[in-house]
Design a protein around this motif. Structure first.
Motif, PDB file in Angstrom:
ATOM      1  N   THR A  92       0.839  -1.207   0.000  1.00 25.79           N
ATOM      2  CA  THR A  92       0.000   0.000   0.000  1.00 25.79           C
ATOM      3  C   THR A  92       0.869   1.250   0.000  1.00 25.79           C
ATOM      4  OG1 THR A  92      -1.738  -1.197   1.172  1.00 25.79           O
ATOM      5  CG2 THR A  92      -1.828   1.206   1.279  1.00 25.79           C
ATOM      6  N   ALA A 122      -5.138   0.171  -3.259  1.00 28.12           N
ATOM      7  CA  ALA A 122      -3.918   0.910  -2.910  1.00 28.12           C
ATOM      8  C   ALA A 122      -3.483   1.834  -4.045  1.00 28.12           C
ATOM      9  CB  ALA A 122      -2.793  -0.066  -2.561  1.00 28.12           C
ATOM     10  N   MET A 167      -1.296  -2.861 -13.014  1.00 26.15           N
ATOM     11  CA  MET A 167      -0.713  -3.961 -12.237  1.00 26.15           C
ATOM     12  C   MET A 167      -0.179  -5.063 -13.137  1.00 26.15           C
ATOM     13  SD  MET A 167      -4.458  -5.226 -10.910  1.00 26.15           S
ATOM     14  CE  MET A 167      -3.935  -5.488  -9.253  1.00 26.15           C
ATOM     15  N   GLN A 199       1.267  -8.936  -6.397  1.00 26.26           N
ATOM     16  CA  GLN A 199       0.855 -10.346  -6.519  1.00 26.26           C
ATOM     17  C   GLN A 199       1.837 -11.161  -7.349  1.00 26.26           C
ATOM     18  OE1 GLN A 199      -1.586 -12.091  -5.097  1.00 26.26           O
ATOM     19  NE2 GLN A 199      -2.490 -10.361  -4.019  1.00 26.26           N
ATOM     20  N   SER A 219       5.525  -6.406  -2.008  1.00 21.66           N
ATOM     21  CA  SER A 219       5.169  -6.496  -0.592  1.00 21.66           C
ATOM     22  C   SER A 219       5.621  -7.849  -0.037  1.00 21.66           C
ATOM     23  CB  SER A 219       3.653  -6.351  -0.460  1.00 21.66           C
ATOM     24  OG  SER A 219       3.268  -6.572   0.871  1.00 21.66           O
ATOM     25  N   HIS A 221       4.835  -9.873   2.494  1.00 17.97           N
ATOM     26  CA  HIS A 221       3.996 -10.957   3.010  1.00 17.97           C
ATOM     27  C   HIS A 221       3.293 -11.779   1.943  1.00 17.97           C
ATOM     28  CE1 HIS A 221      -0.208  -9.141   2.923  1.00 17.97           C
ATOM     29  NE2 HIS A 221       0.525  -8.089   2.641  1.00 17.97           N
TER      30      HIS A 221
HETATM   31  C1  LIG Z   1      -2.289  -6.085  -6.067  1.00 16.39           C
HETATM   32  C2  LIG Z   1      -2.082  -5.597  -4.675  1.00 16.39           C
HETATM   33  N1  LIG Z   1      -1.568  -4.369  -4.470  1.00 16.39           N
HETATM   34  C3  LIG Z   1      -1.354  -3.888  -3.245  1.00 16.39           C
HETATM   35  C4  LIG Z   1      -1.662  -4.623  -2.123  1.00 16.39           C
HETATM   36  C5  LIG Z   1      -1.427  -4.039  -0.762  1.00 16.39           C
HETATM   37  O1  LIG Z   1      -0.293  -4.646  -0.176  1.00 16.39           O
HETATM   38  P1  LIG Z   1      -0.063  -4.576   1.422  1.00 16.39           P
HETATM   39  O2  LIG Z   1      -1.006  -5.539   2.026  1.00 16.39           O
HETATM   40  O3  LIG Z   1       1.366  -5.008   1.591  1.00 16.39           O
HETATM   41  O4  LIG Z   1      -0.271  -3.172   1.835  1.00 16.39           O
HETATM   42  C6  LIG Z   1      -2.219  -5.899  -2.283  1.00 16.39           C
HETATM   43  C7  LIG Z   1      -2.598  -6.713  -1.094  1.00 16.39           C
HETATM   44  O5  LIG Z   1      -3.524  -7.481  -1.120  1.00 16.39           O
HETATM   45  C8  LIG Z   1      -2.421  -6.410  -3.598  1.00 16.39           C
HETATM   46  O6  LIG Z   1      -2.941  -7.627  -3.809  1.00 16.39           O
END
Ligand SMILES: Cc1ncc(COP(=O)(O)O)c(C=O)c1O
Length: 401
Positions: A92, A122, A167, A199, A219, A221
């Motif tokens: 995010t 995000a 994306m 992703q 990200s 996690h």
């Molecule tokens: C495509 C995408 N962008 C951004 C995010 C946000 O990532 P974070 O959870 O690390 O803030 C996610 C999380 O689900 C996501 O799937």
């Protein structure tokens, strides 16, 4: 009498799990467990080498070296230079920062931004805020498989377009976009190109030069790293305009004492995932086994691109369910963790905006199921879920009618 204030001093504890059956975790697109390697690499930075990386005594220097080594590792996983990697608090923040860094540039006078209708919030939410400030946002529609056509971007782009954000892979349906072609189309009008690769990182090979992108978000996690840590790639020579101002960490780009254990965990997990990429065929085979099994259920349809999709993501809609909430709850009762594709829409029973943008009716968009695998899942788990779903779906349909 107990003082209610004392209760808040209790650290969080895990509830007893004895009542639950063995769990099958199929929601890896939501988050993943931290890998052994990432956890082992992180641990020393909590207690043994806990220093502030800005300090000049040995603790600080060790922490600083860990940051530098992690930066080099992340850079090499993405085909970037270390100086182009900035650590953040997650996907995010990386997305918000990417957008902010372009809008804050004084040399870019335009006020037109292009994105797609199926981006993560995000990206969509910060752009909606910018629209309130007078920026003009064009949302490119996907086709029925979730693909964004290069021709659509070519029609939408203008001389005053400053940013295009699309994306790499969609979080609800897993469709993978043709980023090199989209980035070229953006650059032809000198717009900056940002890609949300949250992703995709760890599941698809990523080379920022081959993709031709200027900014890229990841990200930790999502690929067996820890939560609350991410990275932004920003193409040199331009450093991204800061979103957070303060102590000037991350070369002035992102203030705040660095999350050293988190960064070490992210880098270790990414390197592990990238090293495992040659074995992706095994994950794809599991996904296809899942898709084949689920599509045998009458009234089940695959969503997203049948070919160009994330190796671990299978997504469906089902007729006659009213909402996927019952199905997800019933799966949970049987020890299977799954989702509709977006945490927020499950809670509010809302239809998936992504599926609606792809042309699905509101009724079907309420009945989506996302089963997302990781390298930890087994063929046995897939078989169990494939055997379970027809019974649960038939039962829910019978109760509705
Ligand atoms: C495509 C995408 N962008 C951004 C995010 C946000 O990532 P974070 O959870 O690390 O803030 C996610 C999380 O689900 C996501 O799937």
């Amino acid at each position: 009498m107990t003082n209610p204030a004392n209760q808040s001093l209790q650290p969080p504890t895990l509830p007893s799990r004895q009542a639950l059956p063995r769990r099958i975790y199929l929601d890896n697109a939501a988050t993943t467990p931290v890998s052994e390697a990432a956890l082992t690499a992180m641990l020393p930075y909590f207690q043994e080498s806990f220093g502030n990386p800005s300090a000049i005594y040995s603790y600080g220097l060790e922490a600083n070296q860990a940051l530098s080594a992690s930066r080099r590792l992340v850079a090499s996983c993405l085909g970037a230079m270390s100086s182009e990697i900035f650590f953040t608090s997650g996907g995010t923040e990386s997305d918000n920062w990417a957008i902010h860094s372009v809008v804050g540039r004084s040399d870019l006078k335009g006020r037109h931004i292009i994105t797609s209708a199926i981006e993560h919030n995000a990206v969509l939410k910060p752009l909606a805020k910018l629209a309130e400030r007078g920026f003009e946002i064009t949302l490119l529609p996907p086709d029925r498989a979730g693909r964004i056509a290069v021709a659509a971007l070519e029609r939408a782009r203008r001389p005053d377009t400053i940013l295009v954000s699309i994306m790499l892979a969609n979080n609800v349906v897993g469709t993978v976009q043709d980023i090199p072609a989209l980035a070229r189309a953006a650059h032809e009008v000198n717009a900056v190109f940002h890609v949300d690769a949250v992703q995709a990182a760890g599941y698809l090979p990523i080379d920022v030069r081959a993709l031709g992108v200027d900014l890229l978000s990841i990200s930790g996690h999502k690929f067996h790293g820890p939560k609350g840590v991410g990275a932004l790639y920003a193409r040199i020579p331009r450093l991204p305009e800061p979103l957070l101002n303060g102590g000037g960490q991350e070369r002035g780009g992102r203030s705040g004492t660095e999350n050293v254990p988190g960064v070490v965990g992210l880098a270790t997990a990414l390197a592990e995932a990238v090293a495992g990429l040659p074995k992706t065929a095994a994950l794809t085979a599991l996904r296809d086994q899942l898709i084949e099994g689920v599509l045998r259920i009458p009234g089940a349809f695959l969503t997203g691109d049948p070919v160009n999709r994330l190796p671990g993501l299978a997504s469906f809609v089902f007729t006659g369910l009213k909402s996927s909430v019952h199905l997800i709850n019933r799966l949970n009762e049987r020890g299977v963790c799954a989702s509709s594709g977006s945490a927020c829409s499950v809670a509010s029973q809302e239809a998936s905006q992504v599926l609606m943008a792809m042309g699905f009716s509101e009724e079907l968009a309420r009945c989506s199921l996302r089963l997302s695998l990781s390298r930890r899942n087994t063929a046995e788990e897939v078989e169990t879920v494939v055997a379970l779903l027809p019974e649960l779906i038939a039962d829910i349909r019978a109760k509705i009618h």
